[in-house]
Design a protein around this motif. Sequence first.
Motif, short mmCIF file in Angstrom:
data_model
loop_
_atom_site.label_atom_id
_atom_site.label_comp_id
_atom_site.label_asym_id
_atom_site.label_seq_id
_atom_site.Cartn_x
_atom_site.Cartn_y
_atom_site.Cartn_z
N GLN A 49 -22.01 -2.77 4.30
CA GLN A 49 -22.28 -4.20 4.43
C GLN A 49 -22.18 -4.65 5.88
O GLN A 49 -22.74 -5.70 6.24
CB GLN A 49 -21.28 -5.00 3.58
CG GLN A 49 -21.44 -4.84 2.08
CD GLN A 49 -20.54 -5.78 1.32
OE1 GLN A 49 -20.67 -6.99 1.41
NE2 GLN A 49 -19.61 -5.21 0.55
N ASN A 50 -21.47 -3.89 6.69
CA ASN A 50 -21.24 -4.26 8.08
C ASN A 50 -22.16 -3.51 9.05
O ASN A 50 -21.82 -3.35 10.23
CB ASN A 50 -19.78 -3.99 8.47
CG ASN A 50 -18.81 -4.81 7.63
OD1 ASN A 50 -19.13 -5.92 7.24
ND2 ASN A 50 -17.65 -4.25 7.34
N TRP A 51 -23.29 -3.04 8.58
CA TRP A 51 -24.23 -2.42 9.49
C TRP A 51 -24.63 -3.39 10.60
O TRP A 51 -25.01 -4.54 10.33
CB TRP A 51 -25.50 -1.98 8.75
CG TRP A 51 -25.45 -0.53 8.32
CD1 TRP A 51 -24.89 0.51 8.99
CD2 TRP A 51 -25.97 0.01 7.11
NE1 TRP A 51 -25.04 1.68 8.29
CE2 TRP A 51 -25.71 1.40 7.13
CE3 TRP A 51 -26.66 -0.52 6.03
CZ2 TRP A 51 -26.09 2.25 6.10
CZ3 TRP A 51 -27.04 0.33 5.01
CH2 TRP A 51 -26.75 1.70 5.04
N ALA A 52 -24.58 -2.91 11.82
CA ALA A 52 -24.95 -3.75 12.95
C ALA A 52 -26.47 -3.96 12.96
O ALA A 52 -27.24 -3.08 12.56
CB ALA A 52 -24.50 -3.10 14.26
N VAL A 53 -26.89 -5.12 13.42
CA VAL A 53 -28.31 -5.46 13.50
C VAL A 53 -28.76 -5.34 14.95
O VAL A 53 -28.24 -6.00 15.83
CB VAL A 53 -28.57 -6.88 12.96
CG1 VAL A 53 -30.05 -7.23 13.11
CG2 VAL A 53 -28.14 -6.98 11.51
N LYS A 54 -29.73 -4.48 15.18
CA LYS A 54 -30.27 -4.24 16.51
C LYS A 54 -31.53 -5.09 16.71
O LYS A 54 -32.40 -5.14 15.85
CB LYS A 54 -30.62 -2.76 16.66
CG LYS A 54 -31.51 -2.42 17.86
CD LYS A 54 -30.79 -2.57 19.18
CE LYS A 54 -31.70 -2.15 20.33
NZ LYS A 54 -31.03 -2.32 21.64
N THR A 55 -31.61 -5.77 17.85
CA THR A 55 -32.84 -6.47 18.24
C THR A 55 -33.27 -5.92 19.60
O THR A 55 -32.49 -5.31 20.33
CB THR A 55 -32.63 -7.99 18.33
OG1 THR A 55 -31.60 -8.26 19.28
CG2 THR A 55 -32.26 -8.57 16.98
N GLY A 56 -34.52 -6.14 19.95
CA GLY A 56 -35.03 -5.63 21.21
C GLY A 56 -35.41 -4.17 21.10
O GLY A 56 -35.75 -3.67 20.03
N GLU A 108 -26.11 4.35 12.77
CA GLU A 108 -27.18 3.91 11.88
C GLU A 108 -27.04 2.41 11.72
O GLU A 108 -25.96 1.85 11.92
CB GLU A 108 -27.09 4.59 10.51
CG GLU A 108 -27.29 6.10 10.56
CD GLU A 108 -27.06 6.77 9.22
OE1 GLU A 108 -27.86 7.64 8.84
OE2 GLU A 108 -26.06 6.41 8.56
N GLY A 109 -28.12 1.75 11.38
CA GLY A 109 -28.04 0.31 11.23
C GLY A 109 -29.37 -0.31 10.87
O GLY A 109 -30.25 0.35 10.31
#
Length: 734
Positions: free
Chosen positions: A456-463, A281-282
């Motif tokens: 707080q450390n949820w990864a951020v997905k781009t693309g 999740e993120g």
Amino acid sequence: MGPKKIPWILPALRFAVLFSACMMEIGALDEKPNFPPQEQKINIDSGVHLTNNYHSSRSADAFNVDAGNEYVDSKIKGSFLHSGEADSFCPLFANIEESVNFEKTLNIHIVPHTHDDVGWLKTVDQYFYGLNNTIQQAHVSLILDNVIHQLLDTNTNHNRTFTYVETAFFSRWYTALPSSDQKSLKRLISEGKFSFANGGWCMHDEATTHYMGMIDQTTLGHSFLKKELGVIPKVGWQIDPFGHSATQGTLMTSGFGFDALYFGRIHYVDLENRQKEAQCEGIWSSKTSPSSSPSASSSVFWGLTGSNRGNYGAPDNFCFDSLCADEPLVGLSEDDLRNRTRGFLNSVGIQASQTKGRNILLTMGSDFQYAQARKNYQNLDLLIDAVGQFLRDGTLNASDFFGDRFDSVRIFYSTPERYTSCKHADLMNSKQRPNTVKRDTSGYEVEESDAKFNPQNWAVKTGDFFPYADCDHCYWTGYFSSRQSLKRLERVGSSFLHAARQIDSMMTLYFSWYKNEPIPRVKERVKIKSTLGKPTRVPSWNSSPFYSLEDAMGVAQHHDAVAGTAKQHVAYDYAKLISSGISDANAFVTANLRRILLSASVSGGALDDLSYCPLLNETVCEVSKQAFENDDNEAIYVFVYNALAHMRSEAISLPVYEDVTYEAYQYNSHVDSWSHVQATLVPNMNYAQVAEAARFSLYLDALEMPPLGFVIFRITKSTTNFHSLSAKNSAVTP
């Protein structure tokens, strides 16, 4: 000289139309339902009943995550029991001391649902009515009937829930219900027991669809839910499409006002890595570069379904539907039930280790499940009771499944919106404690378990999440180009729909402002509503004269429709629906254009008819065939509509049947005169061997077509043979 004929042509594959209007329409759906506050009793595993007030309004807390240099601003909220106000399972705390007891409790959200494909192995009608079950056991109306019956059951102590998605099916089922059953359903919705995710006409594909089609089908579904039920879905649910686009993560999620997006399928290597790093999740951000300003980006919370296993079903061995082969819990001895519960908690422990926070989502359902809803809910009720009982009496210990991360468990029926609300609470509460970094003796960072699972450390997905593959050399990419004819027809239908809407709007202005008379309508669907004791006629949700085309185009966006992954007879059915919708819309548009164009004279004579040429791709047009089939020097007029918002020039093709010289003129409204334009005759090779196809195509240059406007051509033939092209090579006869 015979009467003058008029074909009119709507250009296909023109999409830059009504985008702002569509967005305005979607924005108008951002109201909140106005259900009154209600007392809702929630039964949890401990047997204690908690009374909670929930309200129709939602928390306006922003979901701000600072992940390195990434900026995220996304509203993550939910209804039912929404974050920080009513949900005692997921409260917001003012300081870390208040949250100590809750941080060690894992919330297991049981989300019953069904995934009902709007056509796949069977047609839409076959699925809805439960026909042709030799292909697949699937009966959508029966599923909805039995689910509602179970949700209304007063003999259970559990607060059962159910989540539904495909409004194309639901609207058909709901409108056929007696008014008493509709009221019962509305009560279930207001109590949060029956909820909607996505809420579009279908669950659209994300690779082969155009964004206008995605917007249209979502708008159609949301319009029904808002007007009929007062419901506004707040969570995206794309669990089955074969990969996911950045457009879905931004425009089709945050742009629709969704607070989160859940889906099942991502590349298997990406999935394995995310499972190891607790990143199932993120945050999905539209930000494309570090220099992008926060205001230029939109972000949304996303999560995987199907216990993070790449699908959207129940954990292994715990599918209780009649379509599954898993052994039910009902009827087991206490020892066997304890062993099954141990296996369930083992699965939950693995899933909890693959994400952050203290809430996990279990999607208990799959394709066309819950036709025998009683069986599903009886086993789910027993599962919830068994988990609570065996953990309370010490027969099973939470530490055996979760280590020192969790020491207690709450398991309960939930919805995607409630789960989203709880994930929001996870984030907000995590900000109450410092996010420290531990280093080894060499100074290198060492990830602590608390940091790994800290929201707080949820990864951020781009693309995007393309291409999708579920094993080595198992890429799901062939559908990008399969069934090209259906893909083209979908684009033609979308283009026609938007052009027809534009013409309808202009007709309304013409008749109401200039003619001071109402625009003629087909038989309009209306509803009778009571306003201050007086009955009022209001347009129904499907009162549009283009509803049949909107319905067909909404169905065509389905991830097995335009994608081309349905059975052949289903693909034929999609094509039939689109063609029928175009025909219905054309009848309305043509009738109103005729009133304007035939009421005036063009170059000295009244026009007697107006027809649409739908088979230009087959080089067939009955108007030109009939007009030029005799020796009279008859003129035909061709109206070409530009559906774009800017001026453009195009080459227009008109089927003609004789090898003669044609004269073409374009009307100039500024000087009220006709200008000669070049007309080029080209043989039709007729490789498809269409029997009715014209022998030639006449090409005209439509120069400087005004935005949202027409150009008019007048075409005549002369008796002089056209010798520049040989008639010997003009066509291939069948």
